[in-house]
Design an enzyme around this catalytic site. Structure first.
Site, PDB file in Angstrom:
ATOM      1  N   ARG A 111      15.892   4.894  -5.691  1.00  0.00           N
ATOM      2  CA  ARG A 111      15.893   4.035  -6.022  1.00  0.00           C
ATOM      3  C   ARG A 111      15.133   4.241  -8.091  1.00  0.00           C
ATOM      4  O   ARG A 111      15.090   3.807  -8.653  1.00  0.00           O
ATOM      5  CB  ARG A 111      14.775   3.111  -5.444  1.00  0.00           C
ATOM      6  N   ASP A 130       3.537 -12.383  -3.817  1.00  0.00           N
ATOM      7  CA  ASP A 130       5.066 -10.765  -3.018  1.00  0.00           C
ATOM      8  C   ASP A 130       4.288  -9.989  -4.630  1.00  0.00           C
ATOM      9  O   ASP A 130       3.533 -10.479  -5.592  1.00  0.00           O
ATOM     10  CB  ASP A 130       5.712 -11.148  -3.810  1.00  0.00           C
TER      11      ASP A 130
END
Ligand SMILES: C[S@@+](CC[C@H](N)C(=O)[O-])C[C@H]1O[C@@H](n2cnc3c(N)ncnc32)[C@H](O)[C@@H]1O
Length: 283
Positions: free
Chosen positions: A46, A155
């Site tokens: 990632r 979030d």
């Protein structure tokens, strides 16, 4: 042997022990998310995109950036890259049936005496969870205009929040919305048959905000319902313990906490009693 030469083919970027440990403990300190050694490949995969975007040649260089005076600008990208955001409309549908029958229908009976309803989707990812809640709320409490109803959707990942606020999804993502709801609250995007748009009625009910659950929370009032599903599973036990007690602090007595299918309060807090499978009532 000169630099770059090797008998075995080397991967473009190698995430060494020291750098992995540094990045993993940085992430835990910042967000509560624990990454164990078997996730090293995932972390590396990632972050390679970030290294490329920054024109860097090694993870050491990347760690130096995070550690250095200009690190704050990259932290958001680092966190966004390392969160796991899997979600779905109507995921774990028994929760929404519980919300409808055990929370909303009884509350409708108390109207107009109690018209304020506050629901928090904590760790909302790209918005499918708060939009599902909004569909259930709008459908059960008709006409919704008579209510002071709000869904706070938070979030830590700013990319996901941007998707949620836009309220656009692929037709494939929208396919898990039952047809009755889809007809009323979802429309095709004009000129793009592969995308769907959540209705303005739903969007008016939701506020998307960035909030790190690991930091102080700015909200003042209490919530009737908190959804925190498939979030605490990434935290260690002491962090979960603190988090669940903080949810007890921000819920009204009798308020509901919905957790993910693999999460539980057992042994972590005694401030809730069980209402249903992975649903807890604040005592
Ligand atoms: C697997 S998703 C769950 C989405 C949704 N609740 C569901 O169950 O479908 C987990 C979400 O938690 C968020 N998250 C992880 N750590 C967080 C933190 N410290 N503060 C806020 N959100 C966090 C991630 O960014 C991610 O979007």
């Amino acid at each position: 042997m000169t630099v770059g030469e090797s008998s075995a083919p080397r991967r473009e970027f190698e995430l060494g022990d020291r750098e992995f440990r540094y990045l993993a403990s940085f992430l835990t300190r910042e967000t509560g998310i624990v990454v164990t050694d078997h996730k090293r490949q995932m972390v590396s995969g990632r972050l390679v995109k970030r290294l490329r975007a920054l024109g860097m040649r090694s993870f050491t260089e990347y760690c130096d950036l995070i550690e250095g005076p200009d690190g704050h600008a990259e932290i958001e990208n680092l966190v966004n890259a390392l969160t796991t955001n899997i979600t779905q409309f109507f995921r774990e549908p028994h929760h929404f049936e519980h919300l409808r029958t055990r929370v909303l229908i009884p509350r409708a009976g108390e109207m107009p005496r109690r018209s304020r309803l506050r629901i928090w989707s904590a760790g909302c990812s790209s918005g499918q969870e708060p939009y599902t809640i909004a569909m259930i709320v709008a459908e059960t409490l008709r006409p919704i205009e008579g209510w002071d109803a709000l869904i706070l959707a938070t979030d830590i990942d700013t990319n996901m929040l941007a998707r949620g606020a836009a309220g656009q999804y692929s037709a494939e993502e929208g396919a898990t919305i039952p047809e009755t709801y889809r007809k009323r609250y979802v429309r095709r995007v004009h000129g793009d048959h592969d995308r769907v748009q959540m209705s303005d009625d739903l969007r008016r009910l939701i506020r998307f905000r960035r909030l790190n659950l690991h930091e102080p929370w700015p909200m003042k009032g209490l919530f009737d319902v908190v959804f925190c599903r498939n979030v605490a599973i990434y935290f260690d036990k002491p962090t979960q313990h603190r988090l669940f007690n903080r949810y007890a602090d921000v819920l009204v007595p009798g308020g509901m906490l919905y957790l993910g299918h693999a999460e539980s309060l057992i042994g972590l807090t005694d401030r809730f009693e069980m209402s249903d499978k992975t649903v807890y009532r604040r005592k």
